[in-house]
Design a protein around this motif. Structure first.
Motif, PDB file in Angstrom:
ATOM      1  N   GLU A  61       0.814  -1.207   0.000  1.00 26.19           N
ATOM      2  CA  GLU A  61       0.000   0.000   0.000  1.00 26.19           C
ATOM      3  C   GLU A  61       0.856   1.269   0.000  1.00 26.19           C
ATOM      4  O   GLU A  61       0.521   2.262  -0.634  1.00 26.19           O
ATOM      5  N   ASP A 110       2.239   1.806  -3.389  1.00 27.59           N
ATOM      6  CA  ASP A 110       1.136   2.300  -4.204  1.00 27.59           C
ATOM      7  C   ASP A 110       0.923   3.799  -3.961  1.00 27.59           C
ATOM      8  O   ASP A 110       0.775   4.582  -4.902  1.00 27.59           O
ATOM      9  N   TYR A 125       1.371   7.084  -6.623  1.00 24.41           N
ATOM     10  CA  TYR A 125       0.460   8.217  -6.790  1.00 24.41           C
ATOM     11  C   TYR A 125       1.198   9.537  -6.556  1.00 24.41           C
ATOM     12  O   TYR A 125       1.023  10.498  -7.289  1.00 24.41           O
ATOM     13  N   PHE A 167      -5.556  15.653  -4.821  1.00 22.10           N
ATOM     14  CA  PHE A 167      -5.491  14.210  -4.623  1.00 22.10           C
ATOM     15  C   PHE A 167      -6.006  13.831  -3.230  1.00 22.10           C
ATOM     16  O   PHE A 167      -6.805  12.909  -3.087  1.00 22.10           O
ATOM     17  N   SER A 193      -9.627  13.497  -2.997  1.00 21.08           N
ATOM     18  CA  SER A 193     -10.238  12.665  -4.033  1.00 21.08           C
ATOM     19  C   SER A 193     -10.736  11.323  -3.488  1.00 21.08           C
ATOM     20  O   SER A 193     -10.338  10.896  -2.403  1.00 21.08           O
ATOM     21  N   GLU A 231      -9.812   8.469  -4.625  1.00 24.82           N
ATOM     22  CA  GLU A 231      -8.644   7.577  -4.543  1.00 24.82           C
ATOM     23  C   GLU A 231      -7.965   7.723  -3.182  1.00 24.82           C
ATOM     24  O   GLU A 231      -7.567   6.746  -2.559  1.00 24.82           O
ATOM     25  N   ALA A 232      -7.815   8.980  -2.732  1.00 23.39           N
ATOM     26  CA  ALA A 232      -7.167   9.218  -1.442  1.00 23.39           C
ATOM     27  C   ALA A 232      -8.013   8.692  -0.287  1.00 23.39           C
ATOM     28  O   ALA A 232      -7.466   8.272   0.738  1.00 23.39           O
ATOM     29  N   LYS A 275      -9.518   5.949  -0.101  1.00 25.86           N
ATOM     30  CA  LYS A 275      -9.115   4.549   0.119  1.00 25.86           C
ATOM     31  C   LYS A 275      -7.845   4.486   0.963  1.00 25.86           C
ATOM     32  O   LYS A 275      -7.726   3.647   1.851  1.00 25.86           O
TER      33      LYS A 275
END
Length: 178
Positions: free
Chosen positions: A121, A124, A128, A150, A153, A155-156, A158
């Motif tokens: 993670e 990952d 980003y 970001f 967002s 995505e963030a 998560k």
């Protein structure tokens, strides 16, 4: 040799001291996978990016080898960068020192690191980070704005919900200038 040793300590302490880097200097990288190969990153951006984002994602940096030739001002530093405790990125940098400041850095790392460690993670999140910070052409204000977008967002969200990445995101948010 003292600048080289300070460079090592800055990595180990996960904090760069801006005054040790020439404001007109640059970093180049051999991380082709990221799409920024051979681009010249200004050293002030390198310092600010690492202090605000990257150092908050990694667990630590060990320096198993450091060499410096005071006659030429050329140095070599080997880095073992830890993510998730047991994930290790082996990288190295050559650097040049002039008048007690680092003026040039060249980074080399395995080209498959980010793809071979996709089940991490923190790697990952680092991927980003490279995209949002480095894509605005090394402009710090634009990169901070991109990082803020970001962090707000989906995505963030998560990463915020994941216990492994949540502390990193909290530290990053605290580091971003207002």
């Amino acid at each position: 040799m003292s600048v080289a040793q300070e460079f090592q300590k800055m990595y180990e302490n996960k904090h760069f001291v801006r005054e040790k880097f020439d404001p007109a200097g640059f970093l180049q990288t051999d991380l082709t996978e990221l799409g920024h190969d051979q681009a010249k990153m200004p050293l002030p951006f390198f310092v600010d990016y690492n202090n605000a984002w990257w150092f908050e994602i990694i667990d630590g940096v060990e320096v198993p080898e450091l060499r410096f030739d005071p006659d030429t001002g050329e140095g070599y530093i080997q880095l073992e960068i830890r993510y998730d405790g047991d994930r290790m990125l082996h990288a190295s940098q050559t650097f040049t020192v002039v008048d007690d400041r680092i003026v040039r850095i060249r980074t080399t790392a395995p080209p498959d690191f980010f793809t071979s460690n996709r089940d991490s993670e923190l790697v990952d999140l680092d991927t980003y980070g490279n995209q949002i910070w480095l894509d605005p052409a090394y402009d710090f204000e634009k990169s901070v704005a991109a990082a803020r977008r970001f962090l707000a967002s989906p995505e963030a969200a998560k990463f915020h919900q994941n216990p492994k990445t949540q502390p990193s995101l909290q530290r990053i948010q605290a580091n971003l200038p207002s």
